[in-house]
Design an enzyme around this catalytic site. Structure first.
Site, PDB file in Angstrom:
ATOM      1  N   LYS A   1       5.460   1.064  -2.497  1.00  0.00           N
ATOM      2  CA  LYS A   1       6.280   0.047  -2.645  1.00  0.00           C
ATOM      3  C   LYS A   1       6.687  -0.373  -4.090  1.00  0.00           C
ATOM      4  CE  LYS A   1       4.752  -1.223   1.603  1.00  0.00           C
ATOM      5  NZ  LYS A   1       4.780  -1.975   2.898  1.00  0.00           N
TER       6      LYS A   1
ATOM      7  N   ASN B   1       2.800   5.124   0.173  1.00  0.00           N
ATOM      8  CA  ASN B   1       4.225   4.577  -0.281  1.00  0.00           C
ATOM      9  C   ASN B   1       3.685   3.243  -1.179  1.00  0.00           C
ATOM     10  OD1 ASN B   1       6.433   3.090  -0.389  1.00  0.00           O
ATOM     11  ND2 ASN B   1       6.493   2.335   1.583  1.00  0.00           N
TER      12      ASN B   1
ATOM     13  N   GLY C   1       2.012  -3.961   6.771  1.00  0.00           N
ATOM     14  CA  GLY C   1       1.460  -4.935   5.856  1.00  0.00           C
ATOM     15  C   GLY C   1       1.034  -6.111   6.619  1.00  0.00           C
TER      16      GLY C   1
ATOM     17  N   GLU D   1       6.727   4.122  12.512  1.00  0.00           N
ATOM     18  CA  GLU D   1       6.014   2.815  11.842  1.00  0.00           C
ATOM     19  C   GLU D   1       6.561   1.507  12.571  1.00  0.00           C
ATOM     20  OE1 GLU D   1       4.879   3.347   7.379  1.00  0.00           O
ATOM     21  OE2 GLU D   1       7.034   2.639   7.472  1.00  0.00           O
TER      22      GLU D   1
ATOM     23  N   HIS E   1      12.718   3.132   5.607  1.00  0.00           N
ATOM     24  CA  HIS E   1      11.969   2.586   5.863  1.00  0.00           C
ATOM     25  C   HIS E   1      12.286   1.098   6.215  1.00  0.00           C
ATOM     26  CE1 HIS E   1       8.423  -0.100   4.793  1.00  0.00           C
ATOM     27  NE2 HIS E   1       7.735   1.080   4.637  1.00  0.00           N
TER      28      HIS E   1
ATOM     29  N   GLU F   1      11.614  -1.879   5.692  1.00  0.00           N
ATOM     30  CA  GLU F   1      12.088  -2.792   4.533  1.00  0.00           C
ATOM     31  C   GLU F   1      13.469  -2.604   4.151  1.00  0.00           C
ATOM     32  OE1 GLU F   1       8.674  -2.582   2.025  1.00  0.00           O
ATOM     33  OE2 GLU F   1       7.199  -3.400   3.841  1.00  0.00           O
TER      34      GLU F   1
ATOM     35  N   SER G   1      -0.690  -0.316   8.375  1.00  0.00           N
ATOM     36  CA  SER G   1      -1.816  -0.963   8.238  1.00  0.00           C
ATOM     37  C   SER G   1      -2.849   0.045   8.531  1.00  0.00           C
ATOM     38  CB  SER G   1      -2.243  -2.457   9.119  1.00  0.00           C
ATOM     39  OG  SER G   1      -1.060  -3.145   8.712  1.00  0.00           O
TER      40      SER G   1
HETATM   41  C1  PEP Z   1       4.577   1.229   4.665  1.00  0.00           C
HETATM   42  O1  PEP Z   1       5.021   0.512   3.629  1.00  0.00           O
HETATM   43  O2  PEP Z   1       5.112   2.022   5.039  1.00  0.00           O
HETATM   44  C2  PEP Z   1       3.263   0.554   5.334  1.00  0.00           C
HETATM   45  C3  PEP Z   1       2.703   1.553   6.362  1.00  0.00           C
HETATM   46  O3  PEP Z   1       2.548  -0.301   5.055  1.00  0.00           O
HETATM   47  P1  PEP Z   1       1.064  -0.732   5.182  1.00  0.00           P
HETATM   48  O4  PEP Z   1       0.171   0.425   5.276  1.00  0.00           O
HETATM   49  O5  PEP Z   1       0.980  -1.743   4.203  1.00  0.00           O
HETATM   50  O6  PEP Z   1       1.201  -1.315   6.489  1.00  0.00           O
END
Ligand code: PEP
Length: 251
Positions: A11, A9, A173, A167, A95, A97, A212
Site C-alpha cells: 500500500k 501489497n 486491514g 478479498e 483492489h 481501496e 488480515s
Molecule cells: C490488502 O491490502 O490487500 C490486504 C489484504 O490487507 P491486510 O492484509 O492488511 O488485511
C-alpha cells in the site's frame, strides 16, 4: 499443479531505508523457502529499488495499480510499459481501496486488466464483498459480477494469464480474517463458476485469499483446497510475519 503465490501489497507505506531493511530480511529468509511463489507489490517510486535488490532472487515484484491507457496526456498516470521497464511481473487491479476511494469501477478495472496483459504483465484481479453485501446474502453475486466484468469483455481465457485474489472488504486491514471455511466457500464458488466456462482455466487459476492474513493464521487458510496463497497487506511490512506466511505456502 498450481503453485501457491504469496504477494505483499505494501500500500502507501515505505521509504528507501525502511524498504532496504525489509527486503534484505525477506531475501535472506526466502533462501530456504521452496515450492511457492513470492512477490512484493510496492509503491511506484520504489520499483527501481525493488528491481535493484530483487533481480536475480526468487522474489518477484510488481505495482499496486496502473493506467488503463498505454500513453498520452494522462497527468499522474503510470502505464503498463513503464512498469515493465522496471521489471515488474505483476500489477494489482481492482483492489477494494481503489474501487472504494478512487472510483475504479468494474469497467475501469477490466480496462486496467486488459492494459496489464497487453504489455505482458500478470494482473492480480481483486474481488470481494463489503460487510453489508455479505450480510444481505449477495457475496456470490458481487464476486460473480466483478469477475464477469473482465471475462465478459476479454473471455475466460484471459484468466489463464492472471491471478485472482478474493478479498472480503470487511477483512482487509481490520484484523478480522474470514474463517478458512468461509474463505474456502467463496473460493470454491469462484473456481466452480469459472469451470462452467473452462475447466482447464479454472483448474490452473491461482486464487489468493486476502484479508488480515498473518503468520498465525496462514497455514489453516492455505490448507483449504481452493486457496492458493495470499495477498498480504499489513503483515507484508514485517519481514518475519511475511516470511512465516511464505513458509506456510510451501508445498
Ligand atoms: C490488502 O491490502 O490487500 C490486504 C489484504 O490487507 P491486510 O492484509 O492488511 O488485511
Amino acid at each position: 499443479m498450481r503453485e501457491k503465490l504469496v504477494a505483499g501489497n505494501w500500500k502507501m507505506h515505505g521509504g528507501l531505508a525502511q524498504n532496504e531493511a525489509l527486503l534484505e530480511q525477506v531475501i535472506a529468509g526466502m533462501e530456504n523457502v521452496r515450492g511457492m511463489g513470492c512477490a512484493v507489490c510496492v509503491p511506484f517510486p520504489y520499483l527501481f529499488q525493488a528491481q535493484s535488490m530483487l533481480h536475480g532472487t526468487a522474489i518477484s515484484w510488481g505495482a499496486q495499480n496502473l493506467s488503463q491507457h498505454d500513453k498520452g496526456a494522462f497527468t499522474g498516470e503510470v502505464s503498463a510499459s513503464m512498469l515493465l521497464d522496471f521489471g515488474c511481473r505483476y500489477a494489482i487491479v481492482g483492489h477494494s481501496e481503489r474501487r472504494a476511494i478512487f472510483g475504479d469501477d468494474d469497467a475501469t478495472v477490466a480496462l486496467k486488466f486488459e492494459a496489464a496483459q497487453r504489455a505482458g504483465l500478470i494482473p492480480i484481479l481483486c474481488v470481494g464483498e463489503t460487510l453489508a453485501e455479505r450480510e444481505s446474502g449477495v457475496t456470490e453475486a458481487v464476486v460473480a459480477r466483478q469477475i464477469d466484468a473482465v471475462t465478459g469483455k476479454l473471455g475466460v481465457a484471459a484468466l489463464s494469464k492472471a491471478v485472482l485474489a478474493y478479498e472480503p472488504v470487511w477483512a482487509i486491514g481490520t484484523g478480522k480474517t474470514a474463517s478458512p471455511d468461509q474463505a474456502q466457500a467463496v473460493h470454491a464458488f469462484i473456481r466452480g463458476k469459472i469451470a462452467g466456462q473452462s475447466k482447464d482455466v479454472a483448474e490452473n487459476l491461482v486464487i489468493q485469499y486476502g484479508g488480515s492474513v498473518k503468520g498465525a493464521n496462514a497455514a489453516e487458510l492455505f490448507a483449504m483446497p481452493d486457496i492458493d496463497g495470499g495477498l498480504i497487506g499489513g503483515a507484508a511490512l514485517d519481514a518475519q510475519e511475511f516470511l512465516a506466511i511464505c513458509r506456510a505456502a510451501q508445498r
